[in-house]
Scaffold this motif. Sequence first.
Motif, mmCIF file in Angstrom:
data_model
loop_
_atom_site.group_PDB
_atom_site.id
_atom_site.type_symbol
_atom_site.label_atom_id
_atom_site.label_comp_id
_atom_site.label_asym_id
_atom_site.label_seq_id
_atom_site.Cartn_x
_atom_site.Cartn_y
_atom_site.Cartn_z
ATOM 1 N N ARG A 84 15.925 -11.842 -22.913
ATOM 2 C CA ARG A 84 17.203 -12.471 -23.302
ATOM 3 C C ARG A 84 18.375 -11.543 -22.955
ATOM 4 O O ARG A 84 19.356 -11.447 -23.697
ATOM 5 C CB ARG A 84 17.207 -12.834 -24.786
ATOM 6 N N LEU A 89 22.665 -17.879 -18.526
ATOM 7 C CA LEU A 89 22.556 -17.650 -19.972
ATOM 8 C C LEU A 89 21.549 -16.551 -20.283
ATOM 9 O O LEU A 89 20.590 -16.353 -19.530
ATOM 10 C CB LEU A 89 22.116 -18.944 -20.664
ATOM 11 N N PRO A 90 21.741 -15.873 -21.414
ATOM 12 C CA PRO A 90 20.765 -14.846 -21.819
ATOM 13 C C PRO A 90 19.335 -15.383 -21.843
ATOM 14 O O PRO A 90 18.397 -14.666 -21.499
ATOM 15 C CB PRO A 90 21.232 -14.460 -23.228
ATOM 16 N N LYS A 91 19.157 -16.627 -22.230
ATOM 17 C CA LYS A 91 17.788 -17.148 -22.371
ATOM 18 C C LYS A 91 17.051 -17.197 -21.029
ATOM 19 O O LYS A 91 15.832 -17.249 -21.002
ATOM 20 C CB LYS A 91 17.804 -18.544 -22.999
#
Lengths: 210, 595
Positions: free
Chosen positions: B63, B56-58
């Motif tokens: 990000r 995931l971007p996180k």
Amino acid sequence: MDRRHALKVLGAAAALPSLAPTDGDKAPDPAATQGPAWTGPAGTPSDPNLVTPRVWWPRKLLDGELVTLAALCDTIIPADGHSPSASAVGVPGYIDEWASAPYDDNRESLVKLRGGLAWLNTESERRFGRPFARLGESERNQIADDVCYEPKAKPEFKGPAQFFDMVRDLTATGFYTTHEGMKDLKYIGNVPLQRWDGPPPEVLKHLGLL
Amino acid sequence: MSNTQTKRVQYDAIVVGSGAGGGMAAFQLAVNGLKVLLLEAGRNYDPLRETPMFQLPKDAPLRSEGTVDKPFGFYDATVDGGWRVPGEPYTVAEGSDFMWWRARMLGGRTNHWGRISPRMGPYDFKPRSRDGLGIDWPLTYDELEPYYDKTEALIGVYAHDQSLENTPVSRHGTQLPPPKPRAFELLTKKYAAPLGIPVIPAPIAVLTRMQDADHWPAKLFPGNPLAQRVVRQSMRSRLACIYATGCGRGCSLRANFQSTTVLLPPALATGNLIIVPNAMVREVTLDQRGRATGVSYVDKTTRTDRHVRARIVVLAASACETARIMLNSKSALFPNGIANTNGLVGKGLMDTVGAGIGGQIPMLENLPPHNNEGTTRLHMYVPWWQYQEQRAGKLDFARGYHVEFGGGRDMPDAGIFWGLEDYTNGAYGKRFKEEARRYYGSFVYFDGRGEMIPNDDSYCDLDPTVVDQWGIPVLRFHWKWSRHETNQASHMVKTFAQLIESMGGKVVGKLETDGTKVIAKGGQIIHEVGTVRMGDDARTSVLNAHCQAWDVKNLFVSDGAPFVSNADKNPTISILALAWRTSDHILAEMKRGNI
């Protein structure tokens, strides 16, 4: 995210190439067919480990700055019935990481961010005699109302409005990329599917396509 | 494995570069029994172990926002590449603007590319005959058609099933069924129709089902049990798309086309291919008779010079890098670079015209939650549709463009809701969250991708003074768009604005229609081709109709450099088809004893 299912699919895929050929001519010596040695990512900024990412630069904001920033993030994205507040999901930490990054744009933004946080406390002290983080919601909003939209801000608030907008953009990125934020938006995806059926009928109906 | 032993032997073929053109050439030559040495300037890269599937971007720095180190975002497959390669500069002549994308890794740009795979059409091979501009190819669509068929069957391409004017599809069932359109694509199709704009399934190199490993190998490689075996094995190891996780990251399921998942594994499985990564080629070497003897390269890991020998040399280092190698291969016979007797190496540089805008579509607000991912690539696109108007002289530019578009409820990523203040009068607080829910998924974008006509002001040559960290003189770029391109860019944005408005939407930001302002920079669309062009006449081309150097019989080029024109059709599928055809010619010439 159904990560376990995803890993299962990946595992099944990894097993596939080992199927021995059952026809055609004789397979060559496997040692000759492996290709060059694989040493993996160099771990440099342009060749980082993509599978297990890490941030390699130190963070620059001081504790006091982070307290002010958290109060501002939560003014922009407070908790509501759908999801928690920005600071509850680590948004100030992301903004610190962003403003501390070793890239030209980020370096410039760090100055803007620090200057803005300092302005916020000065303005808060001037109006209410207390730093921003110690204001109540309606007091915080009085300041925010003056700086929340640059095109409509008074001349003396144009600069702070740019700062506010930068933090709002960053807060939105920081918040909506978390599980809590994605759930708030009702994002659906990042799950492996056996087949792709296109949008469900209720979506087509909503769009007048059914 | 150690390659030091094998480096002393004479190979049948050296292939420089491991992307689309180099991967295909190495594969074709290896499955036909040649001993092939493949040199790659970047590091060894293994998509099976390195692709970030589902991350995931996180979990990524910033990000996953793009940086100078990772321009298309952290998870983009490109490593050691982008608009800047550390230690390997290039220069841009005064008054020119040009950006050069490189991917220094095994498989090159095929690891991250858009997988958009439209065939060139019959018009595209004979542009000068049609409108008097540019140059004709020394071959026709009919001559390349079987190679398009075979390439599609080998790599897997989904596409529309009916040919439109100059937009051909396979007549032999070599393409896969397209995935169902997404909501924003169906909506666009509905509102584009009254404007006369066709929206049809896009041709994309992604498997919508597993390949038929029992059918294609024998069909593609009759009488070649080795090729059949390795291709069968490769096809069985590739899974169909799982409709999740961005294609630009690459695919560890081998569901899309990457040289590193589709061409190099079966080529290696023949036992006929040796791959040497971190090999930065300096020059092609020559004997007294003017035949290529091999290449000199820098082993980047030890910073030492090496020389390897082969009967033939195939350059596929990317259009500009191939030109650079040729220009740097100077000898008494070729003082201006190998096979560059007429000075055309580096000339004819083209990119694709790019311009685009976004729109906010109220109809897409508050849609019932649903999965919008699909293959994460285009399901639908717009092929060029105004051939008639162009023929009638109604447009102020000569060539066409196609439209790539996206939108809808995608995974939230860095930059989500940037600019939302303009729609909400600067909302913050609980109202911001409500507005975010409302506007999420309601944005679309349209990008035009158009044909550039080659011109005398767009080319690359060697910078007279600058060298890279390996001591190799670097390229200097010269660039100018003509009115055919800038007028086309203007037409793109005006058309998209009209389409957005017909959908009841509003253009994002202030609409700029000046073509000179909206057109992307040269190189920015990453479709550079044309620097070592092929032709019928040794005076006006560097390569003959089989991508063989007129002046050096055992030197071939199999990347985008031989392109004569740059139709709006994204070049990769044509590079692959052309490389297969070139490989067939090499094998035939070897058999005949000519090389």
